[in-house]
Design an enzyme around this catalytic site. Sequence first.
Site, mmCIF file in Angstrom:
data_model
loop_
_atom_site.group_PDB
_atom_site.id
_atom_site.type_symbol
_atom_site.label_atom_id
_atom_site.label_comp_id
_atom_site.label_asym_id
_atom_site.label_seq_id
_atom_site.Cartn_x
_atom_site.Cartn_y
_atom_site.Cartn_z
ATOM 1 N N ASN A 102 -31.235 6.535 -55.090
ATOM 2 C CA ASN A 102 -31.728 7.260 -53.908
ATOM 3 C C ASN A 102 -32.235 8.662 -54.263
ATOM 4 O OD1 ASN A 102 -30.948 5.076 -52.368
ATOM 5 N ND2 ASN A 102 -28.935 5.941 -51.888
ATOM 6 N N THR A 133 -30.463 -3.747 -37.289
ATOM 7 C CA THR A 133 -30.719 -3.667 -38.733
ATOM 8 C C THR A 133 -30.167 -2.435 -39.453
ATOM 9 O OG1 THR A 133 -32.839 -2.548 -38.387
ATOM 10 C CG2 THR A 133 -32.878 -4.969 -38.475
ATOM 11 N N GLY A 181 -38.604 -10.472 -32.812
ATOM 12 C CA GLY A 181 -38.538 -9.133 -33.394
ATOM 13 C C GLY A 181 -39.881 -8.670 -33.923
ATOM 14 N N THR A 204 -31.102 -11.078 -45.706
ATOM 15 C CA THR A 204 -31.215 -9.836 -46.482
ATOM 16 C C THR A 204 -30.406 -9.921 -47.767
ATOM 17 O OG1 THR A 204 -30.475 -7.526 -46.483
ATOM 18 C CG2 THR A 204 -29.403 -8.951 -44.913
ATOM 19 N N ASP A 205 -30.803 -9.135 -48.756
ATOM 20 C CA ASP A 205 -30.026 -9.090 -50.016
ATOM 21 C C ASP A 205 -28.630 -8.536 -49.780
ATOM 22 O OD1 ASP A 205 -30.665 -6.376 -49.617
ATOM 23 O OD2 ASP A 205 -31.438 -6.050 -51.638
ATOM 24 N N GLU A 206 -28.431 -7.836 -48.642
ATOM 25 C CA GLU A 206 -27.129 -7.201 -48.414
ATOM 26 C C GLU A 206 -26.013 -8.207 -48.197
ATOM 27 O OE1 GLU A 206 -27.172 -3.627 -46.095
ATOM 28 O OE2 GLU A 206 -29.314 -3.369 -46.395
ATOM 29 N N ILE A 250 -33.173 -12.683 -27.745
ATOM 30 C CA ILE A 250 -32.959 -13.980 -28.413
ATOM 31 C C ILE A 250 -31.602 -14.586 -28.047
ATOM 32 C CG2 ILE A 250 -34.534 -13.557 -30.358
ATOM 33 C CD1 ILE A 250 -31.986 -13.095 -32.123
ATOM 34 N N GLY A 257 -41.578 -7.197 -38.572
ATOM 35 C CA GLY A 257 -42.196 -8.180 -37.680
ATOM 36 C C GLY A 257 -43.610 -7.785 -37.285
ATOM 37 N N PHE A 283 -40.331 -3.150 -37.281
ATOM 38 C CA PHE A 283 -41.043 -2.716 -38.506
ATOM 39 C C PHE A 283 -41.676 -3.906 -39.246
ATOM 40 C CE2 PHE A 283 -39.818 -1.792 -43.154
ATOM 41 C CZ PHE A 283 -41.080 -1.361 -43.498
HETATM 42 P P1 NAD Z 1 -36.266 -3.326 -37.021
HETATM 43 O O1 NAD Z 1 -34.944 -2.762 -36.666
HETATM 44 O O2 NAD Z 1 -37.391 -2.410 -37.334
HETATM 45 O O3 NAD Z 1 -36.786 -4.294 -35.854
HETATM 46 C C1 NAD Z 1 -35.966 -5.228 -35.245
HETATM 47 C C2 NAD Z 1 -36.733 -5.800 -34.054
HETATM 48 O O4 NAD Z 1 -35.907 -6.796 -33.420
HETATM 49 C C3 NAD Z 1 -37.056 -4.762 -32.989
HETATM 50 O O5 NAD Z 1 -38.381 -4.936 -32.540
HETATM 51 C C4 NAD Z 1 -36.059 -5.055 -31.875
HETATM 52 O O6 NAD Z 1 -36.519 -4.695 -30.588
HETATM 53 C C5 NAD Z 1 -35.892 -6.562 -32.025
HETATM 54 N N1 NAD Z 1 -34.611 -7.045 -31.498
HETATM 55 C C6 NAD Z 1 -33.373 -6.556 -31.730
HETATM 56 N N2 NAD Z 1 -32.449 -7.263 -31.047
HETATM 57 C C7 NAD Z 1 -33.129 -8.228 -30.382
HETATM 58 C C8 NAD Z 1 -32.727 -9.270 -29.518
HETATM 59 N N3 NAD Z 1 -31.444 -9.465 -29.204
HETATM 60 N N4 NAD Z 1 -33.676 -10.091 -29.000
HETATM 61 C C9 NAD Z 1 -34.987 -9.903 -29.309
HETATM 62 N N5 NAD Z 1 -35.422 -8.914 -30.112
HETATM 63 C C10 NAD Z 1 -34.505 -8.089 -30.647
HETATM 64 O O7 NAD Z 1 -35.978 -4.320 -38.222
HETATM 65 P P2 NAD Z 1 -36.817 -4.642 -39.537
HETATM 66 O O8 NAD Z 1 -36.522 -3.613 -40.555
HETATM 67 O O9 NAD Z 1 -38.206 -4.925 -39.153
HETATM 68 O O10 NAD Z 1 -36.099 -5.987 -40.014
HETATM 69 C C11 NAD Z 1 -36.564 -7.257 -39.551
HETATM 70 C C12 NAD Z 1 -35.699 -8.342 -40.164
HETATM 71 O O11 NAD Z 1 -35.747 -8.273 -41.593
HETATM 72 C C13 NAD Z 1 -34.226 -8.239 -39.774
HETATM 73 O O12 NAD Z 1 -33.725 -9.540 -39.571
HETATM 74 C C14 NAD Z 1 -33.576 -7.615 -41.012
HETATM 75 O O13 NAD Z 1 -32.217 -7.994 -41.118
HETATM 76 C C15 NAD Z 1 -34.430 -8.204 -42.103
HETATM 77 N N6 NAD Z 1 -34.508 -7.407 -43.323
HETATM 78 C C16 NAD Z 1 -34.867 -6.088 -43.250
HETATM 79 C C17 NAD Z 1 -34.975 -5.341 -44.416
HETATM 80 C C18 NAD Z 1 -35.393 -3.890 -44.372
HETATM 81 O O14 NAD Z 1 -35.329 -3.202 -45.401
HETATM 82 N N7 NAD Z 1 -35.845 -3.351 -43.255
HETATM 83 C C19 NAD Z 1 -34.697 -5.931 -45.675
HETATM 84 C C20 NAD Z 1 -34.338 -7.291 -45.694
HETATM 85 C C21 NAD Z 1 -34.249 -8.016 -44.525
HETATM 86 P P1 TYD Z 2 -30.994 2.517 -45.726
HETATM 87 O O1 TYD Z 2 -32.437 2.866 -45.698
HETATM 88 O O2 TYD Z 2 -30.155 2.803 -44.517
HETATM 89 O O3 TYD Z 2 -30.909 0.983 -46.141
HETATM 90 P P2 TYD Z 2 -29.602 0.097 -46.559
HETATM 91 O O4 TYD Z 2 -28.379 0.853 -46.265
HETATM 92 O O5 TYD Z 2 -29.775 -1.083 -45.669
HETATM 93 O O6 TYD Z 2 -29.788 -0.193 -48.016
HETATM 94 O O7 TYD Z 2 -30.321 3.256 -46.946
HETATM 95 C C1 TYD Z 2 -30.833 3.109 -48.273
HETATM 96 C C2 TYD Z 2 -29.973 3.945 -49.189
HETATM 97 O O8 TYD Z 2 -30.158 5.328 -48.858
HETATM 98 C C3 TYD Z 2 -28.494 3.682 -49.044
HETATM 99 O O9 TYD Z 2 -27.864 3.789 -50.322
HETATM 100 C C4 TYD Z 2 -28.002 4.796 -48.143
HETATM 101 C C5 TYD Z 2 -28.915 5.950 -48.498
HETATM 102 N N1 TYD Z 2 -29.196 6.896 -47.397
HETATM 103 C C6 TYD Z 2 -28.957 8.272 -47.579
HETATM 104 O O10 TYD Z 2 -28.534 8.707 -48.665
HETATM 105 N N2 TYD Z 2 -29.203 9.113 -46.536
HETATM 106 C C7 TYD Z 2 -29.672 8.671 -45.333
HETATM 107 O O11 TYD Z 2 -29.853 9.502 -44.400
HETATM 108 C C8 TYD Z 2 -29.928 7.281 -45.168
HETATM 109 C C9 TYD Z 2 -30.439 6.744 -43.859
HETATM 110 C C10 TYD Z 2 -29.689 6.432 -46.229
#
Ligand code: NAD
Ligand code: TYD
Length: 339
Positions: A249, A86, A8, A126-128, A61, A14, A12
């Site tokens: 938010n 994600t 990945g 993730t914290d979720e 993967i 990665g 974002f």
């Molecule tokens: P993202 O959605 O921006 O990127 C995900 C990447 O994984 C993409 O490049 C996509 O092409 C690749 N991918 C998806 N399915 C795949 C597969 N089957 N095989 C190979 N590649 C694949 O995600 P992100 O926000 O960069 O999150 C990265 C990691 O961090 C995830 O595991 C997510 O659960 C975790 N995470 C994200 C957040 C956040 O706020 N974004 C917070 C905590 C944890």
């Molecule tokens: P998001 O960025 O989707 O992250 P997560 O749901 O994984 O925490 O959402 C963050 C917060 O913002 C969540 O409470 C949902 C809210 N949200 C909106 O109010 N409007 C939107 O269009 C989006 C995408 C999220």
Amino acid sequence: MKTYLVTGGSGFIGSNFVRQMLQNDTNCHIVNLDKLTYAGNPANLVDIEMDERYSFVHGDICDTDVVRQIFHQHKPQIIINFAAETHVDRSIGSPDDFIKTDVFGVFTLLEASKEFGVDLFLQISTDEVYGSIAEGSFCEGDPLLPSSPYSASKAGGDRLAYSYYVTYNLPVIITRASNNYGPFQYPEKLISLFVTNALEDRDLPVYGDGKNVRDWLYVSDHCSAVHFIIENGKLGEVYNVGGGNELQNIHITHQILEQLGKSADLIKFVEDRKGHDLRYSLDCSKLNQLGWMPEHSFDEALAETIHWYQSNEAWWAPIKSGEFKEYYKSHYNMAYEGE
Ligand code: NAD
Ligand code: TYD
């Protein structure tokens, strides 16, 4: 020299991690395995794609053959699994790919790691996975109560990785980070969507009353935490990674509009997300005591993030006028301005 398999790496977090790693460690080799889903974008790493320390493999993967071939050819010692579906809203509309990638994909990587042997398997969780908490904060030992198909499938991958540590002695560590923000985030998450919508004078769709709380972690702080945990983390452990910035938010929405000099009239309260978790909160004392702390204040890093989207319209404008547009229209039931 250490070889890292980063999955990945075109998404974002990665891509930020790969860039940061190449800046900090001159003696590493990074193999990025990415399926390039809608969220994976080769443009995220265009500046380093010719670096001889970097190799890209376009693949899934979940594909055992592709994964085994990488282990056979590159013999990675450290696996960092960022690859996942994600977006909570997409998981509500269409959970299938979440179960495949976030559970079965982790299984495929764990099996190859067991077969070929590795020094470390780092599962980015993730914290979720803890679910919502009205008061107080979650510690690593607290029970998991995920409530969306996204968080439930991530909890599956998280616990599956742990089971390989207990059952097969695989050197596993799990991180659970809070909401990330920063450069190269696909413009569907709260901050990236609202900043780019505001820049285009589109409405900002706030779910429900906007009072849901998330903890916000600047992406480079998340990457530095991952690096720190690779160096200092204890095998078999889980580490919460938070930014220490719990905000509603609606507060963030106003902050974005104010910084951009846009009117609060752009705020549009829309129907709430199904099963919308009220509040996420992490107790990060375990990682802090080990020696890691976030470096960025929310106000400064949000300002930097907004500035990045202002300066990089060429990165996000094609995304928003491409396939994202259809998702936006069907999900928010809102027309794009001018259409
Ligand atoms: P993202 O959605 O921006 O990127 C995900 C990447 O994984 C993409 O490049 C996509 O092409 C690749 N991918 C998806 N399915 C795949 C597969 N089957 N095989 C190979 N590649 C694949 O995600 P992100 O926000 O960069 O999150 C990265 C990691 O961090 C995830 O595991 C997510 O659960 C975790 N995470 C994200 C957040 C956040 O706020 N974004 C917070 C905590 C944890
Ligand atoms: P998001 O960025 O989707 O992250 P997560 O749901 O994984 O925490 O959402 C963050 C917060 O913002 C969540 O409470 C949902 C809210 N949200 C909106 O109010 N409007 C939107 O269009 C989006 C995408 C999220």
